[in-house]
Design a protein around this motif. Sequence first.
Motif, PDB file in Angstrom:
ATOM      1  N   LEU A   1      -3.148   1.244  -7.567  1.00 49.01           N
ATOM      2  CA  LEU A   1      -3.499   1.568  -6.186  1.00 49.01           C
ATOM      3  C   LEU A   1      -4.967   1.294  -5.834  1.00 49.01           C
ATOM      4  CD1 LEU A   1      -2.672   2.566  -3.428  1.00 49.01           C
ATOM      5  CD2 LEU A   1      -2.833   4.915  -4.259  1.00 49.01           C
ATOM      6  N   PRO A   2      -5.931   1.602  -6.714  1.00 45.89           N
ATOM      7  CA  PRO A   2      -7.319   1.291  -6.335  1.00 45.89           C
ATOM      8  C   PRO A   2      -7.516  -0.183  -5.966  1.00 45.89           C
ATOM      9  CG  PRO A   2      -7.280   2.772  -8.219  1.00 45.89           C
ATOM     10  CD  PRO A   2      -5.856   2.347  -7.988  1.00 45.89           C
TER      11      PRO A   2
ATOM     12  N   ARG B   1      -4.820   7.996   0.523  1.00 42.35           N
ATOM     13  CA  ARG B   1      -4.161   6.869   1.190  1.00 42.35           C
ATOM     14  C   ARG B   1      -3.049   7.355   2.119  1.00 42.35           C
ATOM     15  NH1 ARG B   1       0.875   4.834  -1.353  1.00 42.35           N
ATOM     16  NH2 ARG B   1       0.673   7.013  -1.962  1.00 42.35           N
TER      17      ARG B   1
ATOM     18  N   ARG C   1      -5.368  -1.071  -2.659  1.00 41.04           N
ATOM     19  CA  ARG C   1      -6.100  -0.586  -1.489  1.00 41.04           C
ATOM     20  C   ARG C   1      -7.261  -1.514  -1.140  1.00 41.04           C
ATOM     21  NH1 ARG C   1     -11.036   2.677  -2.577  1.00 41.04           N
ATOM     22  NH2 ARG C   1     -10.683   1.375  -4.402  1.00 41.04           N
ATOM     23  N   TYR C   2      -7.982  -1.965  -2.165  1.00 42.41           N
ATOM     24  CA  TYR C   2      -9.141  -2.844  -1.939  1.00 42.41           C
ATOM     25  C   TYR C   2      -8.690  -4.193  -1.387  1.00 42.41           C
ATOM     26  CZ  TYR C   2     -13.889  -4.496  -2.773  1.00 42.41           C
ATOM     27  OH  TYR C   2     -15.182  -4.963  -2.601  1.00 42.41           O
TER      28      TYR C   2
ATOM     29  N   ASP D   1       0.366   3.937  -9.135  1.00 45.82           N
ATOM     30  CA  ASP D   1      -0.916   4.624  -8.985  1.00 45.82           C
ATOM     31  C   ASP D   1      -2.026   3.932  -9.777  1.00 45.82           C
ATOM     32  OD1 ASP D   1       0.333   6.416  -7.350  1.00 45.82           O
ATOM     33  OD2 ASP D   1       0.149   8.140  -8.689  1.00 45.82           O
TER      34      ASP D   1
ATOM     35  N   LEU E   1     -12.812  -3.196 -10.720  1.00 44.81           N
ATOM     36  CA  LEU E   1     -11.450  -2.686 -10.535  1.00 44.81           C
ATOM     37  C   LEU E   1     -10.508  -3.275 -11.572  1.00 44.81           C
ATOM     38  CD1 LEU E   1     -11.317  -2.777  -6.641  1.00 44.81           C
ATOM     39  CD2 LEU E   1     -10.878  -0.741  -8.040  1.00 44.81           C
TER      40      LEU E   1
ATOM     41  N   LEU F   1       0.808  -1.225   0.000  1.00 48.44           N
ATOM     42  CA  LEU F   1       0.000   0.000   0.000  1.00 48.44           C
ATOM     43  C   LEU F   1       0.844   1.279   0.000  1.00 48.44           C
ATOM     44  CD1 LEU F   1      -2.989   0.938   0.108  1.00 48.44           C
ATOM     45  CD2 LEU F   1      -2.810   0.974   2.585  1.00 48.44           C
ATOM     46  N   PHE F   2       2.072   1.176   0.510  1.00 51.92           N
ATOM     47  CA  PHE F   2       2.958   2.344   0.521  1.00 51.92           C
ATOM     48  C   PHE F   2       4.253   2.082  -0.241  1.00 51.92           C
ATOM     49  CE2 PHE F   2       0.219   2.682   4.195  1.00 51.92           C
ATOM     50  CZ  PHE F   2      -0.255   3.974   4.066  1.00 51.92           C
TER      51      PHE F   2
ATOM     52  N   LEU G   1      -6.619   9.275  -4.910  1.00 52.27           N
ATOM     53  CA  LEU G   1      -6.370   8.152  -4.008  1.00 52.27           C
ATOM     54  C   LEU G   1      -4.935   8.112  -3.455  1.00 52.27           C
ATOM     55  CD1 LEU G   1      -7.370   5.688  -2.523  1.00 52.27           C
ATOM     56  CD2 LEU G   1      -7.095   4.359  -4.626  1.00 52.27           C
TER      57      LEU G   1
ATOM     58  N   GLN H   1      -6.116  -4.804   0.298  1.00 54.21           N
ATOM     59  CA  GLN H   1      -5.393  -4.713   1.558  1.00 54.21           C
ATOM     60  C   GLN H   1      -6.336  -4.790   2.763  1.00 54.21           C
ATOM     61  OE1 GLN H   1      -5.202  -2.263   4.009  1.00 54.21           O
ATOM     62  NE2 GLN H   1      -3.400  -3.079   5.041  1.00 54.21           N
ATOM     63  N   GLN H   2      -7.632  -4.744   2.532  1.00 52.44           N
ATOM     64  CA  GLN H   2      -8.564  -4.807   3.647  1.00 52.44           C
ATOM     65  C   GLN H   2      -8.335  -6.084   4.473  1.00 52.44           C
ATOM     66  OE1 GLN H   2     -12.799  -3.473   2.509  1.00 52.44           O
ATOM     67  NE2 GLN H   2     -11.922  -4.089   0.566  1.00 52.44           N
ATOM     68  N   PRO H   3      -8.245  -5.930   5.791  1.00 50.28           N
ATOM     69  CA  PRO H   3      -8.024  -7.115   6.626  1.00 50.28           C
ATOM     70  C   PRO H   3      -9.129  -8.161   6.403  1.00 50.28           C
ATOM     71  CG  PRO H   3      -7.854  -5.105   7.938  1.00 50.28           C
ATOM     72  CD  PRO H   3      -8.356  -4.704   6.582  1.00 50.28           C
TER      73      PRO H   3
END
Lengths: 309, 309, 309, 309
Positions: free
Chosen positions: C247-248, D251, C251-252, C244, C296, C201-202, D247, C254-256
């Motif tokens: 990233l969408p 983020r 991010r999706y 980038d 996505l 994510l980073f 985003l 990465q949800q626990p």
Amino acid sequence: MKLDNTANGVYSIAPTPFLDDGSIDWNSVDRMTDFYFEAGCDGFTILGVLGEASKMDAEEALALAARVIKRAGGKPIIVGVSAPGFAAMRSLSRKVMDMGAAAVMIAPGAGLKTDDQITAYFRNAVDAVGDDVPWVLQDYPHSTGVTMSNNVVRKVVTENPSLVVLKHEDWPGLDKITTLRGWEKDGSMRRISILVGNNGLFLDFELDRGVDGANTGYAFPDMLVEAVTLAKAGRREEAHDLFDAHLPLIRYDQQPGVGLAVRKYVLKRRGVLSSAAMRKPSPAFSPETRNEVDYLLARLARHDVRAKV
Amino acid sequence: MKLDNTANGVYSIAPTPFLDDGSIDWNSVDRMTDFYFEAGCDGFTILGVLGEASKMDAEEALALAARVIKRAGGKPIIVGVSAPGFAAMRSLSRKVMDMGAAAVMIAPGAGLKTDDQITAYFRNAVDAVGDDVPWVLQDYPHSTGVTMSNNVVRKVVTENPSLVVLKHEDWPGLDKITTLRGWEKDGSMRRISILVGNNGLFLDFELDRGVDGANTGYAFPDMLVEAVTLAKAGRREEAHDLFDAHLPLIRYDQQPGVGLAVRKYVLKRRGVLSSAAMRKPSPAFSPETRNEVDYLLARLARHDVRAKV
Amino acid sequence: MKLDNTANGVYSIAPTPFLDDGSIDWNSVDRMTDFYFEAGCDGFTILGVLGEASKMDAEEALALAARVIKRAGGKPIIVGVSAPGFAAMRSLSRKVMDMGAAAVMIAPGAGLKTDDQITAYFRNAVDAVGDDVPWVLQDYPHSTGVTMSNNVVRKVVTENPSLVVLKHEDWPGLDKITTLRGWEKDGSMRRISILVGNNGLFLDFELDRGVDGANTGYAFPDMLVEAVTLAKAGRREEAHDLFDAHLPLIRYDQQPGVGLAVRKYVLKRRGVLSSAAMRKPSPAFSPETRNEVDYLLARLARHDVRAKV
Amino acid sequence: MKLDNTANGVYSIAPTPFLDDGSIDWNSVDRMTDFYFEAGCDGFTILGVLGEASKMDAEEALALAARVIKRAGGKPIIVGVSAPGFAAMRSLSRKVMDMGAAAVMIAPGAGLKTDDQITAYFRNAVDAVGDDVPWVLQDYPHSTGVTMSNNVVRKVVTENPSLVVLKHEDWPGLDKITTLRGWEKDGSMRRISILVGNNGLFLDFELDRGVDGANTGYAFPDMLVEAVTLAKAGRREEAHDLFDAHLPLIRYDQQPGVGLAVRKYVLKRRGVLSSAAMRKPSPAFSPETRNEVDYLLARLARHDVRAKV
């Protein structure tokens, strides 16, 4: 008179007396203040967990502190100032110290995890309340969720000369006392006063390990005074005998949550409080609980006349 | 013989005997098994927290279960099967039930938060071990971090007919017992056995509240048996007198972490274990702690000849 | 070939492929192994959280490790060996290293709080697995509940020469990277490899901060490889542009909890897995979630042809 | 004008503007109030986490509320009143409602565990603030440590008619929205407004799932307004395109702790705040972080002219 690192004996933790309607019971506040000193306490602490500090607003807290400090007539009153942020901690500390409080008590803030976070917290706290204000470090992981290793306690003691007392209620904690006392002896930590909490559940051996006294809310502070006195006089067996007679009630009293209600009930039975009322959210105090406390008091009365209430 | 919801009396929690080198001490395993039954226990539980289950690998756990179950000769042995996942829980459960275990013990998994998560967890656990396997629900929030309300316990009991015993060690927990017993009486929850843990710290009043017995590891299970017997015979004062004599040690023993070391030490002094060794990471057992336990045993011996060891 | 502190590039985290009935899908295991290396990964990790390690029993874990290590043909496979106790950690570690694993991955045990507890834990872990076994320190507080300060990471690195890689997924964590890299430069900490997790994510800025690569399970490891390559070639803008675009979905993903199901679903759509099945307790994968992932992927396909699946 | 369950659009979460010396920056307070409304927000919330509420004392909090409410000239201002106890919550609530606040925001108190504890907490909170005061339920487990299942949210909604908005920032949380909206449709839960938080990290799909808008502190509330408007107009692709452009910064901004510093910095660059100062304990805002935010803004400016600052 400000508290310093020679503090010893018994500093009780006081509840906040409420009337049944939830307002502060000022008559009981006065009676309670007198009671603690008549019981032989050297001082006492208000606005801790037992004092339901979080259920009072800022004005009420100040009014309580003013009344107690005045009534104490110069004897030491410690005021709990733990708060979610430093601005509120500073406001309360400055005001009660101006009123004549002897010290403030600070617990680590919720959510602190690493050693570095904990030591930074206390540097910030001291910066907020002022480094001329003596303070009691409350080490009570079961309640705060913050565990301080021996090394962290030493670092906080070393970094903050205004820390004068460790209110020790880590659990298990007997070896922590021995380690800290050892560090004082070998010169790797300056001398502080160690007073124990946890309703006195381990007071017998904590005294054997070398603590200076107690800073806890057991409803027989007079027994705590006597136990500390016996232990300091080297009368170990007598100290343990006295302690053991009270242990069934101490253990019952120490239960999280309901223990506060039990202590208020016992103080009411002893004539100190007019009402055992707590503010919401209050723990349940069931009829069975009440009967059990009555039974414990009746059994205790065989050994200790103070329990004939 | 499988455990059912009429279980009562004392089911001790057993440590795993190790030699000083950390290997399993099979002679002590046999001696300990005999000891519990000679002490009057109705059965006992292996591979719980006191059994250092998490420090053993899968083969060792099975070997221990096999030895104990065989030695017990048909008397009930309960096996702790809590695991990070259901596959390991299933493997161990199936194997020990095939060996002749009486039941398994399951605690809620780490990290469960909402009521729905907790009840789903136990449905999945029962699905994993098989709904023909009787089990003990361990309700020990201080260790597991999972708090189960009265309503959640009832729901788990209702959804899972194979649950036969509640190992009750919530704290404070006396009113929980009264509530559950009330629900059994008014028909809103089926009857289960309630056996208490927490090293028996509240056994005196838990018996008054109507529990069926104890399922805990205090190193004097023979005292637990006697206390339960007295209480069931309606000899309340005698039960409390006996309990109070042991309370100083019970309280000391109950300390998280070090309490396990203390119980092993006492069992060694009583001749049950050859060694008090624990596997890493083991709690500290300082010379001061040892002296204090010796002192407690000496004081206890005035009241209870069993402590003359 | 054993892993050392020069590890760099991308080490994916692999799921465990299951068939719809929950048994291990060996064909997909082989295909997945090939896929990761064809995607440009330098190695990959099995039996982590994404690998549902806790849902497998000991035999299954070993069988999976054996199959993957053999298929990898000498390329580095890292095996997660985190366990509730050291005996199980030792058993698994010794066995997989004998099979030819490149390293093991160890996370701090649940419930560790103070700095001293954390550092003691890793000394014990290294003692258990053997100090000749290279290992990856997983620093993932959100999942383990254990927060390691910069100082603690340095102490663990210093005390344990067999630690070769930091799997960095503290959050926020960018400044931690800068601090650790600074300590390497000024000589106050020895050089280790830092690979990042958190599903990447980073990753964009973590690369700017100087990490050696990624060790995470995003379902487009080929993108991770490309991003790392671009960054190392100093083509910062291109690296960010590529990142980038993903990233969408990152991010999706990465949800626990649900993120694991999403990654398996994407790997299925990419033809790597035959089934996206997870073992119980599996997170919900609702029709809405599926539609969102499809959406996505469709949007991503405009920028990256790899998403045309 | 009081808030009700038709609330929709964007309610920003406002920081508290401080001068570099830590005192409140009243000029920025006014400018910020104007900014939010000029950006198209329907209202905004003060004294939340982003507002550093816990770092202000009672008088400061009231002064801020008074200034903002007056400046807003009748437009809705929501005030965070979460407090360790109900007395402080009541005091603040009554006073700000008298000033003309539109609603208060309440998060579950620290330490709540079971469903029954959570629902009791909110009944007590409503009793404290008065059931005529509309309130926003903050569902943010990552910050509060309290997880509310779908069923618990429904129960709190049902038991407390004065609850008008759910500030939804559970994570993962998309299916929770779908479930709650489903219950509204089938009549098993009354209609509430759902506004989302989490810095908008999932706003794109949350809008697809049917939320009414956002209640979060991203430093481009004007973008949030535009995204919500596009989504409500059925222009899904455009909404996602706009969102995706932001985003990378969203983020970055969303990181716990440092995210607050980032948002203040961006608001300063946008000319809203004179200073990005935070009160102690403030998160680190390193030069590297600053450079990264500048870089993100420069990249964003290619897509969105608002980022040319």
